[in-house]
Design an enzyme around this catalytic site. Structure first.
Site, PDB file in Angstrom:
ATOM      1  N   HIS A  81     -36.870 -11.950   2.854  1.00  0.00           N
ATOM      2  CA  HIS A  81     -36.871 -10.733   2.428  1.00  0.00           C
ATOM      3  C   HIS A  81     -36.047  -9.976   3.212  1.00  0.00           C
ATOM      4  CE1 HIS A  81     -39.398  -7.711   3.185  1.00  0.00           C
ATOM      5  NE2 HIS A  81     -39.550  -7.607   1.963  1.00  0.00           N
TER       6      HIS A  81
ATOM      7  N   TYR B 105     -16.466   3.703  -9.153  1.00  0.00           N
ATOM      8  CA  TYR B 105     -18.212   3.519  -8.766  1.00  0.00           C
ATOM      9  C   TYR B 105     -18.856   3.106  -9.237  1.00  0.00           C
ATOM     10  CZ  TYR B 105     -14.983   7.866  -6.710  1.00  0.00           C
ATOM     11  OH  TYR B 105     -14.996   8.765  -5.753  1.00  0.00           O
TER      12      TYR B 105
END
Length: 139
Positions: A22, A127
């Site tokens: 996490h 990008y």
């Protein structure tokens, strides 16, 4: 073979995704990104678009809902408000799952260096780079 696992998720990539905890982040980047230079762990998905790779990763990776912006893309140099086609597709793919922010090019590189892993795709559109923050799996 596994049931209901996207075939783009290679054994190496599944291992990385399972090993992440996490709050760990993973960068999924285009073919121009300096992946080998910046990665602690590099997984290659040559010939795969950044959107297909991201879709496959998101099929098993929860996004962190404890942070305001669990997804980041790279800004266009000199025009941070421009949204290139690859970024538009990535934002649409993430959709309601989490807010998507942006980072200036060098800040994105620095963030990617801190990621648990970098997945280098064969994306040739400029990008086509995204960082995903892993959330928790709830039962």
């Amino acid at each position: 073979m596994l049931i209901n696992i996207d075939p783009l998720l290679s054994p190496d990539l599944l291992h990385v995704l399972r090993a992440m905890g996490h709050g760990d982040e993973i960068a999924i980047v285009d073919a121009n990104f300096p992946g080998t230079t910046n990665a602690r762990r590099l997984v290659r998905l040559d010939g795969i678009s950044v959107t297909d790779a991201t879709r496959a990763v998101l099929s098993v990776l929860p996004l962190d809902d404890f942070v305001d912006v669990p997804v980041l893309t790279m800004e266009v140099v000199g025009n941070p408000d421009e949204v290139p086609p690859a970024v538009a597709e990535l934002r649409a793919l993430v959709g309601e799952r989490g807010a998507c922010g942006t980072l200036e090019r060098h800040a994105f590189y620095a963030r990617a260096r801190d990621c648990f892993a970098i997945v280098q795709t064969g994306e040739t559109r400029l990008y086509g780079n995204i960082v995903l923050k892993k959330g928790v799996v709830r039962s």
